[in-house]
Design an enzyme around this catalytic site. Sequence first.
Site, short mmCIF file in Angstrom:
data_model
loop_
_atom_site.label_atom_id
_atom_site.label_comp_id
_atom_site.label_asym_id
_atom_site.label_seq_id
_atom_site.Cartn_x
_atom_site.Cartn_y
_atom_site.Cartn_z
CB ILE A 41 -1.00 0.00 1.26
CG1 ILE A 41 -0.29 -0.11 2.44
CG2 ILE A 41 -2.15 -1.14 1.02
CD1 ILE A 41 -1.31 -0.14 3.91
CD GLN A 52 5.14 2.68 5.81
OE1 GLN A 52 4.09 2.40 6.60
NE2 GLN A 52 5.04 3.10 4.63
CD GLU A 77 -1.18 0.39 12.44
OE1 GLU A 77 -2.30 0.35 11.47
OE2 GLU A 77 -1.40 -0.21 13.52
#
Lengths: 732, 316
Positions: free
Chosen positions: A468, A625, A692
């Site tokens: 993604i 990220q 995350e």
Amino acid sequence: MQFDKPATTNPIDQLKVVGKPIHRIDGELKTTGRAMYAYEWHDPKLRYAYGYPVGSAIAKGQVTSIESAAAKKAPGVLGVVTALDVGDLQKGKLNTAKLFGGSEIQHYHQAIAVVVAETFEQARSAAALIRVDYAPEKGAFDLKAEMANAETPDPSTEPDSSAGNFQAAFAAAPVTLEAEYATPDQSHAMMEPHASIAAWDGDEVTVWTSSQMIDWWRSDFAITLGMDKEKVHLMSPFIGGGFGGKLFLRVDAVLAAFAAKAVGRPVKVTLPRPLIPNNTTHRPATIQRIRIGAERDGKITAIAHESWSGDLPGGGPETAVMQTRLLYAGENRMTAMKLATLDLPEGNAMRAPGEAPGLMALEIAVDEMAEKLGMDPIEFRIKNDTQVDPENPERPFSHRDLIGCLKLGAAKFGWDKRTRPATRREGNWMIGVGVAAAFRNNLVMPSGARVRLDQEGIVTVETDMTDIGTGSYTIIAQTAAEMMGVGVDKVAVQLGDSRFPVSAGSGGQFGANSATSGVYAACVKLRDAVASKLGFNSADVVFENGEVRSGNRAVALAEAAGHEGLVGEDMIEWGDLTKTHQQSTFGGHFVEVGVDIATGETRIRRMLAVCAAGRILNPITARSQVIGAMTMGAGGALLEELAVDTRRGFFVNHDLAGYEVPVHADIPHQEVVFMDETDPYSSPMKAKGVGELGLCGVSAAIANAIYNATGVRVRHYPITLDKLIGDLPDVA
Amino acid sequence: MRAFTYERASTVEAAATAAAQNPDAKFIAGGTNLLDLMKLEIEKPSHLIDVNGISLGSIEKTQDGGLRIGALVRNTDLAADETVRRDYALLSRALVAGASGQLRNKATTAGNLLQRTRCPYFYDPNQPCNKRQPGSGCSAIGGVTRQLGVVGVSDACIATHPSDMAVAMRALDAMVETVKPDGAKRAIPIADFHRLPGDTPHIETALERGEFITGVTLPAPVGGKQIYRKVRDRASYAFALVSVAAVIQPDGSGNVAVGGVAHKPWRVEAAETELPKGARAMASALLADARPTEQNKFKIRLTERTIGAVLSEARG
Ligand SMILES: Cc1cc2nc3c(=O)[nH]c(=O)nc-3n(C[C@H](O)[C@H](O)[C@H](O)COP(=O)(O)OP(=O)(O)OC[C@H]3O[C@@H](n4cnc5c(N)ncnc54)[C@H](O)[C@@H]3O)c2cc1C
Ligand code: SF4
């Protein structure tokens, strides 16, 4: 492969390819426009038609009629499919709100029709001709107003936890804090809108879509369409971001399938941007109450975290209290979640669900408590570190280096130069710094892969894993290359196809660690196949430089594969190491902000994240990220809020002009440091999630920096200037 | 978007004639606002008159020492013009505070003046909106109003005009030059160009149907410190919560117009006599008739403080 014992030394530990800063192997395709995203998929043999969706104009009630005659007569129109035409459909297992079908409206912009035409423009124009009559019903749209009606959700969500006696310890504590915090509804706002193409061949359908989880979608698609899962072929090789918004089947795929069936041609459907925030899912708003009691030396004796959120019937809570069960020591503790019924669109996972909004509150509370204690907030956190699950002290953390992150971060950031609140000025800027702990659990998921070796010595990995934008292609290639003793240039990676073995998919920061472990397992199988074909004893076989060696024999991989080639397929499955050991990732976020003394505008000046997340498989993609997550955290702290019209029941700012995410000018210098560590409890890769973690705590660090700059404590996100301006000092 | 017919006009006369022939027509310049609104069917012209071929793309001195800006001068070019940067720095600063580089490359002087409000309910065709559909009601009032107007508002509409450029032009006493379909020319002071919403929020300017903007003129340079301060949630690419355009003279007098608070660039000449007394006095005269909502009352204080910051910057 069952992973039920901590990893020992394995071929990944060679780190010839894994852990290296390799640029994305799909980067060239993306930068040259050859990576085909769902809507762009193009087969010259197919004549695509275009579907344009129509969303409900009311938030709750019934559709009584849909008049589509005018639309059907409009130029280029091939057909119209309405929710009333298809009738009630079975809902996907993982969807809370129904996506399409029947007369009931559960939320604003729920899809009620799709208009299909020769061109996109014709479909859009005809869609505006659809006339709908509704019987609206009253709904509940205001979380604050519904707090009193909120109930304890389903036990499967583990809504409550406790240890010791919180009430007594809090009452007895010499220093206490009690405060309420609020986080707003947020939209994923990924770059690529939801989009699908459906093409039928008899009773089988191929769907090119934008999905984080191929197998979840495939199952729920089959349920919704009432068909056999085996007849559904899903493709999602490239995804322009998801952030959780593409975890669960979305209506573009359903509409494309119905539309394609109706007109007998492949149909493309994308959700127009203004439809996305209300049609799809969002991160639900929370109201959180935190109480902390401590001894004067800073030792926490009591800690409680309660959270209220809302969702449609059948939905779940935003699990904002989860990190508080694990992050800090304290003998007496409790957490509780309450869920209200709201008729807003479906609330569901958005990047770091639970921890992201939970830490937005908790890490302000910790800052407030440190101040009450007269302690440095880093020292306060270190004082209350724990190496065991504080609710179940017999359960240790597999590896926890929060202290290391905070100390290294403090040194790098120059934390010792921090001044008292509202004391540092540079011209019109009030300057402040803030810190917050980052914490996110390391989830693992079963993940399968198939690895082929051909007579050219090329290793091809096939798995339905998705990329993604995170770098899955690259780290999977690195894993296979390391295992098979070749360079990444000898590895081909094919992802996002439901014909491939089912993988972890992308979500919950479990993707990288789980999917590469699945590839590891398949490569072990392939290595065995190579060894056994050559009659080597697999125990002493070495795969290196494109060769396989045993003793003084060496054979090129290409030769070993032969004409037929060799295949290894396996799936990683997880034993109970996640139960015996708490597996989490940690970090420290440091932020410096300036607040304009006249206007209250906050501008970030620098950000630093120090992350402890096991082995870093690729420092470039991991850093991307984390900086992306820090950017999202900046948006969450300062800008992002889906503004609810509590009368009409919808998110008003439902496009990217109204829902402001950070732009380049908002994001200054960002630095990311990874602790050099491995976690053998987590997987054969010894890696953990990081995508995350980078978001968890950032917003609170910004909030704490604003406090340090201004002396004004804002507990309701986003921290916009209107919440500061009443308390800023007089100027001029 | 509705299907439409399209023509290119190469002279002002041709554009005006085309407009006269088709009352449902719209001019299209950069298209950066019109096309977005057409996609949502908020604007539904049946005919587009593309005016980009008309030679109104230059910036020239006027006889009285002022400046004439052609209607089709792109925002980027206007902001970068040497004379503008030297003599009307306020205008240049306001322009570069708006939109993004790409949009400014397309956006024109006339189109910028005529851009429509950013009220989120105006953009959602499902919601009642007196501006979009006269008489349907205003869904913003009582709803989400943080961005909306605080002064000059009516019970029919509380939207703001979103332009940065127009706020600077208001402080610089610009005139808008037009040609009507019958060929009549006029010059409209910018103060009278944009209207307050009143009972007819769908009528936004003094322009008559088919009236074409040929350019904007500025009076001879007035000197002074020229400051444009745009306050917004994010650092770029966002509309103003409040913006202040000020020309402050060494004696402390000056012109001050405010954006983000009203249906037009907000300037009250009488309030400017309060300038020597400071920002608070000036702002309270400027916003004396304000009727903010609970969600946007912060704009009152924000305006006062931003004017304060501008005045202290002007003092150096
Ligand atoms: C994402 C985004 C962000 C933005 N941010 C800002 C911002 O921060 N600040 C800001 O000020 N603006 C902002 N804008 C608005 C932008 O400035 C306007 O869209 C632009 O100035 C419009 O100019 P245009 O030439 O493209 O007008 P068009 O879209 O071509 O036309 C606009 C209107 O003017 C009419 N028109 C055009 N020329 C003439 C003429 N000569 N005579 C009569 N009528 C005419 C058209 O018929 C139409 O009704 C933003 C726009 C977008 C899309
Ligand atoms: S404020 Fe004006 S533009 Fe906004 S909804 Fe009301 S009438 Fe429409």
